[in-house]
Design an enzyme around this catalytic site. Structure first.
Site, PDB file in Angstrom:
ATOM      1  N   GLU A 183      23.600  11.976  10.685  1.00  0.00           N
ATOM      2  CA  GLU A 183      23.726  12.443   9.289  1.00  0.00           C
ATOM      3  C   GLU A 183      23.904  11.280   8.320  1.00  0.00           C
ATOM      4  O   GLU A 183      23.289  11.361   7.231  1.00  0.00           O
ATOM      5  CB  GLU A 183      24.909  13.417   9.161  1.00  0.00           C
ATOM      6  CG  GLU A 183      24.814  14.632  10.022  1.00  0.00           C
ATOM      7  CD  GLU A 183      25.345  14.391  11.436  1.00  0.00           C
ATOM      8  OE1 GLU A 183      26.011  13.363  11.669  1.00  0.00           O
ATOM      9  OE2 GLU A 183      25.072  15.222  12.303  1.00  0.00           O
ATOM     10  N   ASP A 218      23.038  10.341  18.353  1.00  0.00           N
ATOM     11  CA  ASP A 218      24.127  11.142  17.800  1.00  0.00           C
ATOM     12  C   ASP A 218      24.488  10.658  16.397  1.00  0.00           C
ATOM     13  O   ASP A 218      24.200   9.529  16.001  1.00  0.00           O
ATOM     14  CB  ASP A 218      25.352  11.063  18.719  1.00  0.00           C
ATOM     15  CG  ASP A 218      26.201  12.313  18.652  1.00  0.00           C
ATOM     16  OD1 ASP A 218      26.066  13.074  17.674  1.00  0.00           O
ATOM     17  OD2 ASP A 218      27.001  12.536  19.579  1.00  0.00           O
ATOM     18  N   ASP A 260      28.318  20.264  16.454  1.00  0.00           N
ATOM     19  CA  ASP A 260      29.541  20.474  17.240  1.00  0.00           C
ATOM     20  C   ASP A 260      30.209  21.792  16.871  1.00  0.00           C
ATOM     21  O   ASP A 260      31.314  21.844  16.330  1.00  0.00           O
ATOM     22  CB  ASP A 260      30.497  19.309  17.013  1.00  0.00           C
ATOM     23  CG  ASP A 260      29.894  17.980  17.428  1.00  0.00           C
ATOM     24  OD1 ASP A 260      28.927  17.990  18.209  1.00  0.00           O
ATOM     25  OD2 ASP A 260      30.384  16.938  16.967  1.00  0.00           O
TER      26      ASP A 260
END
Length: 823
Positions: free
Chosen positions: A422, A419, A492
């Site tokens: 980025e 997760d 998300d």
């Protein structure tokens, strides 16, 4: 270590012999040329007959760049050279490149002489820039496109646009936005700008350009494919092929933010098994490590996960907001190892969330800090002192994996959810990008962060074992990431009809970047619009429609943000419309597994694609070039997700209400020109080139099958490997010739890389109405030597929908030798 190493400019071979003045300026290399123009040293080199690299540096500052993305070495390619005045022409047997050595313009043509792309005259700009104390440049490169040329790519954006013309986009990876400086033209070529810094993409009537914040060169690759499949094959050749996932990953995944104990997670698996609803994967989301200060410790330290509630040594790790005085009695599952083993005993698999950052209490924070491998800017969660690590540092990647292996993988964990790759960046300040990494400033390498994060886990797990295939779910991506068994999802996103629709365009463009595996959180992640409750009937409709679409995504995974829980039984019970629809499409996914797994083999073996924008198969149909509502799933299925609310409504307080469901709604479906189409649910056939109004009761999503398709129909199962494919129904959709390759192997190891697999090619001759099953090719341990195929030629009311066919046109026993069946 610097990403760019300064070297001398090496002139290779002799100058082109010519009568003009160009000869003194141009140096010929084995597969290209080098020359000086507009204050730059320029290299044009064929990497293959269809791939050309252009590399430019300011004069007298030549650099040898080590690409993070490109893994292909130039292959021996016959190149012919010619000169006409100021123009030098280089030609392979597929591509011609014309270079104007005065203006710097470079023109790309196919072998027939059709102009593909132009590197604009005087179109390269180097502007001096101080990159955290290192002299460098802002680099801008401009190109010319045809006026009406349609282009795709740029990663995964949330604009809802399929055609990427006429817009300005800032390409810097963040949650929900995967930024790749790559465009794919409908003309049959692609352009990759090999720069990892934040980059502005601009397209207007005057030019298309990439403007990168930092770089020491202008470096790009022209990839000619002739069509979209050829382009994607070129991308994989240049940046790496996609390895094969295990079969179980292609079943259904259930997830929640989050399961708060091993008992809670295992009870979900039990419930699915009790309900007879198929399930292959369950996911443990964050905070199994405990509180934010202990963020991503890569250890089970939350006392609820290790039977330590009330133990002072561990209670400090309890996440904020959880009741320290709560007691739950003796847990059924007493340890993480028991949890993993229990999931396996239930014939399921488990994935766990691991982040690219660490809290200050963790050993990993201290280890990375001592290595100077922490990136010092604000990341999620806020105000907890959490810092991302530096995946560009190979030692840091080794330490990262070593902790994963020791504390989690060795317990039997099956897959990884990487997760925030980025990574998350809060309170963004320009000075944050001055943060040093192993390869220079963070600004210089920002967009490649997910590529290196995934690389570290993939390569280290592959080095440990070949018995378990790597599967990585990750929130961000970059070109080439497919080679690391990396699967991205759209981030998300909010639970909203318009957001759902935008995900279609996002996935189509991502796929056209040549990265094959992508999905979305089914139902969306944040259910704010529905008061964050699964009890909202309006949310039931949205989740049902999104879930139906999930059955035709490469990975089918249901997930939502707490407090919403989206297991099937949260939507009622058998007989309730939402429950029944969810159950129906879960079973459908499993019946399609032979098709899905064979398609995944095409992805690996032939650089294929799961998500196929309609322009890939119908490029001559102008109506599909900007189609944002439907696509092909593999080569046979036309999928049209329902993206409008038809059966519920919400009042001003966002409470959901049900309409009269007996009044069946409709949605537009465009059937592409150049094919005849079977309605999957009814068997009705329709000609392409028309828009129809399809009735869509709540349990029907429009799905069409192209005439000239062969579809293997798997057995009804509770998990992917429950039953062998020894008694397969094969649906034949007549109206055109067809071919399908059924692929099988051991389903979860890398023996297929050594040739341990089988393929069975089936060919339908529509005129003769014969199906030829070729000799089985290959072998593997435990393969099916004898099997039965049951054939049904689809027509209205026969071989339709998700129901089993009971009356076959013919059945044959197959022992691996050619069989011809007349139907």
């Amino acid at each position: 270590m610097n990403l760019i190493k300064k070297v001398g400019f090496l002139l290779v071979s002799a100058a082109i012999v010519a009568t003009g003045g160009v000869a003194q300026n141009v140096q010929r290399t084995p597969q290209g040329i080098k020359y000086a123009a507009q204050g730059m040293d320029v290299s044009v080199e064929f990497y293959s007959p269809t791939i050309v690299r252009v590399y430019k540096t300011p004069m007298q500052t030549s650099y040898n760049k080590e690409s993070l993305v490109i893994i292909k070495a130039p292959e021996t390619t016959p190149v012919t050279f010619d000169e006409n005045g100021e123009n030098v022409t280089l030609s392979s047997d597929a591509v011609r490149v014309e270079v104007n050595t005065e203006t710097g313009g470079i023109h790309f043509f196919d072998k027939s002489g059709k102009r593909m792309l132009t590197d604009k005259d005087y179109g390269t700009q180097f502007t001096p820039f101080d990159d955290a104390g290192v002299p460098s440049f802002n680099v801008r490169q401009a190109f010319l496109l045809d006026k009406d040329e349609v282009i795709y790519g740029l990663g995964q954006q949330q604009t809802g646009k399929v055609n990427q013309r006429n817009q300005k986009l800032f390409l810097r990876n963040q949650n929900m936005s995967i930024c790749i400086p790559f465009v794919h033209s409908v003309k049959g070529y692609a352009l990759y700008w090999d720069n990892y810094s934040p980059t502005t993409f601009l397209d207007n009537p005057q030019e298309m350009s990439f403007d990168s914040e930092v770089g020491d060169c202008a470096d790009y690759y022209f990839i000619y494919g002739g069509n979209a499949d050829g382009v994607i094959a070129g991308v994989r050749d240049l940046t790496g092929q996609a390895p094969l996932y295990p079969l179980w990953t292609l079943g259904f995944w259930q997830c929640r933010e989050r399961y708060k104990s091993p008992d809670e997670l295992c009870e979900v698996v039990d419930k699915y098994r009790d309900l007879k609803v198929p399930l292959d994967g369950i996911i443990q989301d964050w905070q199994y490590w405990g509180c934010d200060s202990n963020w991503n410790s890569m250890k089970f330290q939350n006392p609820r996960y290790i039977n330590k509630m009330g133990d002072p040594e561990y209670m400090k790790y309890l996440p904020s907001g959880e009741d320290k005085n709560a007691r739950y009695g003796t847990p059924r599952i007493k340890s993480p190892k028991e949890m993993i083993d229990y999931v396996h005993k239930q014939n399921a698999h488990i994935m766990i969330s691991v982040w690219a950052s660490f809290g200050p209490w963790t050993e990993m924070y201290q280890k990375m800090d001592s290595l100077k491998a922490l990136l010092h800017f604000d990341t999620w969660p806020p105000n907890a002192g959490v810092k991302p690590y530096d995946p560009f540092n190979p030692v840091a990647r080794e330490i990262y994996w070593a902790e994963m292996k020791k504390n989690i993988f060795d317990l039997g964990m099956d897959a990884w959810w990487l997760d925030s790759t980025e990574p998350d960046h809060l309170n963004v300040k320009d000075q944050d990008f001055n943060t040093p990494t192993y390869l220079g400033s963070f600004r210089r390498v920002h967009n490649a962060f997910p590529l290196l994060s995934n690389k570290g886990v993939y390569e280290h797990q592959r080095a440990v074992t070949s018995d378990k295939r790597v599967f990585l779910l990750t929130r961000s991506s970059f070109l080439g990431q497919q080679r690391y068994a990396s699967h991205s999802w759209s981030g998300d996103v909010a639970s909203d009809w318009s957001v759902m629709r935008r995900q279609i365009a996002a996935g189509l463009n991502y796929s056209l970047c040549g990265i094959p595996y992508w999905n979305t959180d089914l139902g969306g992640f944040f259910a704010w619009k529905y008061n964050n409750t699964v009890d909202n009937i309006a949310y039931h409709e949205l989740h049902t429609r999104w879930y139906q679409w999930g059955a035709f995504q490469p990975i089918m995974r249901s997930h939502n943000s707490g407090p919403v829980a989206v297991e099937i039984y949260q939507f009622g019970k058998k007989g309730d419309w939402a429950y029944d629809a969810l159950e129906k499409y879960t079973h459908l996914r499993y019946r399609l597994l032979p098709y899905v797994y064979s398609t995944s083999w095409e992805v690996t073996d032939k650089a294929g694609s799961f998500i196929r924008p309609l322009m890939m198969d119908f490029p001559e149909d102008k109506k599909v070039l900007d189609m944002d509502t439907e696509y092909m799933f593999g080569r046979n299925f036309l999928v049209r997700p329902v993206t409008d609310s038809l059966y519920t409504w919400q009042d001003k307080d966002q409470n959901g209400h049900l309409k009269d469901m007996s009044k069946v709604g409709k949605t537009d479906v465009y059937l592409p020109k150049g094919a005849r189409w079977f309605d999957f649910w009814t068997g009705q056939t329709l000609e392409g080139g028309q828009t129809i109004q399809r009735e869509v009761p709540i349990d029907i999503m429009p799905v069409y099958v192209r005439a000239g398709s062969i579809l293997p129909w798997g057995p009804a199962v509770q998990y992917s490997t429950e039953k062998k494919w020894d008694n397969l129904t094969v649906r034949i959709y007549p109206g055109a010739d067809a071919e399908f390759t059924l692929y099988e192997d051991e389903f979860d190891n890398y023996n297929y890389e050594k040739g341990a697999y089988t393929t069975i090619i089936m060919k339908w001759n529509d005129k003769e109405r014969t199906l030829t099953i070729a000799d089985r090719q290959g072998s593997y341990k435990g393969m099916l030597k004898n099997r039965k195929f049951n054939f049904v030629v689809v027509e209205p009311g026969k071989g339709c929908g998700d129901e089993d066919t009971t009356a076959f046109d013919k059945s044959v026993s197959y022992r691996g030798k050619k069989v011809v069946v007349k139907l």
